[in-house]
Design an enzyme around this catalytic site. Structure first.
Site, PDB file in Angstrom:
ATOM      1  NE  ARG A   4      17.081   4.476  23.335  1.00  0.00           N
ATOM      2  CZ  ARG A   4      15.910   5.247  23.481  1.00  0.00           C
ATOM      3  NH1 ARG A   4      15.070   5.166  24.133  1.00  0.00           N
ATOM      4  NH2 ARG A   4      15.909   6.429  22.655  1.00  0.00           N
ATOM      5  CG  HIS A  36      10.651   2.266  22.520  1.00  0.00           C
ATOM      6  ND1 HIS A  36      11.890   2.055  22.518  1.00  0.00           N
ATOM      7  CD2 HIS A  36      10.488   3.683  23.185  1.00  0.00           C
ATOM      8  CE1 HIS A  36      12.563   3.133  22.467  1.00  0.00           C
ATOM      9  NE2 HIS A  36      11.707   4.085  22.971  1.00  0.00           N
TER      10      HIS A  36
HETATM   11  P1  NDP Z   1      19.517  13.080  30.108  1.00  0.00           P
HETATM   12  O1  NDP Z   1      20.596  13.232  29.050  1.00  0.00           O
HETATM   13  O2  NDP Z   1      18.760  14.520  30.659  1.00  0.00           O
HETATM   14  O3  NDP Z   1      19.694  12.216  31.259  1.00  0.00           O
HETATM   15  C1  NDP Z   1      20.545  11.181  31.354  1.00  0.00           C
HETATM   16  C2  NDP Z   1      20.820  10.718  32.792  1.00  0.00           C
HETATM   17  O4  NDP Z   1      21.669   9.588  32.829  1.00  0.00           O
HETATM   18  C3  NDP Z   1      21.900  11.733  33.468  1.00  0.00           C
HETATM   19  O5  NDP Z   1      21.352  12.081  34.718  1.00  0.00           O
HETATM   20  C4  NDP Z   1      23.125  11.335  33.322  1.00  0.00           C
HETATM   21  O6  NDP Z   1      24.015  11.484  34.293  1.00  0.00           O
HETATM   22  C5  NDP Z   1      22.896   9.760  33.357  1.00  0.00           C
HETATM   23  N1  NDP Z   1      23.740   8.761  32.993  1.00  0.00           N
HETATM   24  C6  NDP Z   1      24.381   8.784  31.851  1.00  0.00           C
HETATM   25  N2  NDP Z   1      25.083   7.779  31.738  1.00  0.00           N
HETATM   26  C7  NDP Z   1      25.528   7.357  33.113  1.00  0.00           C
HETATM   27  C8  NDP Z   1      26.490   6.491  33.474  1.00  0.00           C
HETATM   28  N3  NDP Z   1      27.033   5.764  32.830  1.00  0.00           N
HETATM   29  N4  NDP Z   1      26.352   6.374  35.101  1.00  0.00           N
HETATM   30  C9  NDP Z   1      25.290   6.998  35.981  1.00  0.00           C
HETATM   31  N5  NDP Z   1      24.489   8.041  35.194  1.00  0.00           N
HETATM   32  C10 NDP Z   1      24.659   7.914  33.929  1.00  0.00           C
HETATM   33  O7  NDP Z   1      18.416  12.311  29.047  1.00  0.00           O
HETATM   34  P2  NDP Z   1      16.749  12.250  29.465  1.00  0.00           P
HETATM   35  O8  NDP Z   1      16.509  12.208  30.856  1.00  0.00           O
HETATM   36  O9  NDP Z   1      16.309  13.129  28.639  1.00  0.00           O
HETATM   37  O10 NDP Z   1      16.318  10.605  28.827  1.00  0.00           O
HETATM   38  C11 NDP Z   1      16.926   9.528  29.267  1.00  0.00           C
HETATM   39  C12 NDP Z   1      17.011   8.613  28.399  1.00  0.00           C
HETATM   40  O11 NDP Z   1      15.276   7.963  28.506  1.00  0.00           O
HETATM   41  C13 NDP Z   1      17.095   8.800  26.848  1.00  0.00           C
HETATM   42  O12 NDP Z   1      18.169   8.723  26.754  1.00  0.00           O
HETATM   43  C14 NDP Z   1      16.171   7.634  26.092  1.00  0.00           C
HETATM   44  O13 NDP Z   1      17.058   6.520  26.176  1.00  0.00           O
HETATM   45  C15 NDP Z   1      15.008   7.463  27.290  1.00  0.00           C
HETATM   46  N6  NDP Z   1      13.700   7.732  26.781  1.00  0.00           N
HETATM   47  C16 NDP Z   1      12.944   6.876  26.626  1.00  0.00           C
HETATM   48  C17 NDP Z   1      11.718   6.923  26.317  1.00  0.00           C
HETATM   49  C18 NDP Z   1      10.707   5.880  26.064  1.00  0.00           C
HETATM   50  O14 NDP Z   1       9.602   6.066  25.450  1.00  0.00           O
HETATM   51  N7  NDP Z   1      11.043   4.657  26.441  1.00  0.00           N
HETATM   52  C19 NDP Z   1      11.393   8.253  25.885  1.00  0.00           C
HETATM   53  C20 NDP Z   1      12.221   9.221  26.281  1.00  0.00           C
HETATM   54  C21 NDP Z   1      13.367   9.096  26.458  1.00  0.00           C
HETATM   55  P3  NDP Z   1      24.432  13.079  34.551  1.00  0.00           P
HETATM   56  O15 NDP Z   1      23.473  13.863  34.986  1.00  0.00           O
HETATM   57  O16 NDP Z   1      25.766  12.928  35.651  1.00  0.00           O
HETATM   58  O17 NDP Z   1      25.013  13.380  33.329  1.00  0.00           O
HETATM   59  C1  OXD Z   2      13.020   8.780  23.095  1.00  0.00           C
HETATM   60  C2  OXD Z   2      12.225   7.490  22.788  1.00  0.00           C
HETATM   61  O1  OXD Z   2      14.506   8.568  23.233  1.00  0.00           O
HETATM   62  O2  OXD Z   2      11.224   7.550  22.469  1.00  0.00           O
HETATM   63  O3  OXD Z   2      12.619   9.839  23.063  1.00  0.00           O
HETATM   64  O4  OXD Z   2      12.724   6.365  23.106  1.00  0.00           O
END
Ligand code: NDP
Ligand code: OXD
Length: 317
Positions: free
Chosen positions: A232, A280
């Site tokens: 993000r 994005h």
């Molecule tokens: P998940 O919820 O599966 O994973 C999030 C990860 O981030 C986890 O490993 C979590 O740790 C870690 N995390 C969250 N907060 C912290 C913190 N404060 N410190 C350290 N680690 C942290 O989400 P996804 O993998 O499915 O997706 C991740 C993000 O990717 C989405 O939220 C979105 O913002 C972005 N995204 C962007 C897209 C794009 O097209 N650009 C498309 C899809 C997603 P823990 O495992 O320990 O909980």
């Molecule tokens: C998502 C994205 O969160 O596309 O899936 O950003």
């Protein structure tokens, strides 16, 4: 019973046929994002992207909100989503695979000096360059959730050295694991290419800034640290990334996300030679796949089964 569909920037015809075939015989309501405040008491489920703040008052009997994407900040930051309401994020093989492709592609573009090759082609220059190997490059992934864990596997298969950082400790074969703020500096110190796949939460807001970037390894074979952000934009400070790309703190970057989206036309990012920009679009939610996902959950929830992939409202992801 009715399902509401509210997708900022899209048209009804992009979505409604998918809902009609996934949940036939039901009422499907398209939200036009036009400021309409009429009440919709029959709506029991909604799928949204970038909802208007007024929406949640209109659908007072809704039982769950489905995010069109993996991230849910666009819902939680609308400010009005009731605390008791389950918010379900999208988890799907298609979305996950697309992110793996994006991460692999960007790491390879930097490894194989694609900007330089492109510039050489435009100038008609036939000139080989020294080629570091993937196994000499340390990629560090921030966020080892669905996206991060899959991308780690793809990068391992290509041959990169892979490390990962998340809130809680994990075990992923062949990946060096770091967990928590107390281990962030050690993680950054061993990273040549940093990949951010974090959600936007109060804890990750503006995490990637000047002080943070200066902690990345400077002794790697690529000649300077590289940032890839497909998590993000709010996890970074755009102005400080720009400065880092200009003063050499960063050698290069691939940015799919920005603090302000769409990236404004006058932004200096557009013309930086050492920055790959995508709109994005790292992982796009395929419409039929995400509608099938929501429809299956709606059917099973109506049958009394629990929802899957419900967001922890305390953590914010
Ligand atoms: P998940 O919820 O599966 O994973 C999030 C990860 O981030 C986890 O490993 C979590 O740790 C870690 N995390 C969250 N907060 C912290 C913190 N404060 N410190 C350290 N680690 C942290 O989400 P996804 O993998 O499915 O997706 C991740 C993000 O990717 C989405 O939220 C979105 O913002 C972005 N995204 C962007 C897209 C794009 O097209 N650009 C498309 C899809 C997603 P823990 O495992 O320990 O909980
Ligand atoms: C998502 C994205 O969160 O596309 O899936 O950003």
């Amino acid at each position: 019973m009715a399902v509401l569909v509210s997708v900022k920037g899209d048209k009804a015809e992009d979505w409604m046929p998918h809902f009609e075939s996934a949940l036939p015989g039901e009422t499907h309501i398209w939200d036009s994002h036009d400021g309409d405040v009429s009440l919709l008491p029959d709506v029991d489920y909604a799928m949204v992207w970038g909802p208007q703040a007024s929406l949640f008052k209109r659908i007072a009997n809704v039982k769950a909100i489905f995010s069109l994407g993996a991230g849910v900040d666009h819902i939680l930051n609308a400010g009005t989503v009731p605390a008791h309401l389950p918010v379900v994020r999208y988890v799907g093989d298609d979305l996950t695979a697309r992110m793996g492709e994006y991460v692999a592609m960007q790491c390879l573009m930097h490894l194989r000096q694609h900007s330089l090759m492109d510039a050489q082609q435009k100038a008609g220059i036939w000139q080989q360059q020294p080629q570091p190997a993937a196994n000499e490059v340390r990629v560090g992934i921030m966020g080892l959730g669905v996206m991060g864990a899959h991308s780690a596997g793809v990068l391992k298969a290509i041959g990169f050295q892979v490390a990962g950082w998340s809130r809680s400790a994990k075990h992923i074969d062949g990946v060096k694991i770091f967990a928590g703020m107390e281990n962030l500096d050690a993680f950054l110190a061993g990273t040549d290419i940093l990949v951010c796949l974090l959600p936007h939460t109060p804890d990750t807001f503006h995490l990637i800034n000047t002080i943070f970037l200066k902690k990345l390894a400077r002794n790697g074979v690529l000649g300077g640290p590289i940032l890839i952000n497909a998590g993000r934009g709010k996890c970074q400070i755009d102005a400080e990334i720009l400065e880092a790309l200009t003063d050499g703190t960063l050698k290069a970057a691939s940015l799919d996300v920005f603090e302000t989206e769409p990236l404004p036309a006058p932004s200096p990012f557009w013309s930086l030679p050492n920055c790959f920009i995508t709109p994005h679009a790292a992982a796009w939610s395929d419409r039929s796949a995400v509608v099938a996902y929501a429809a299956n959950q709606i059917k099973s929830h109506r049958a009394g089964l629990p929802l899957l992939n419900v967001v922890d409202r305390q953590r914010g992801y």
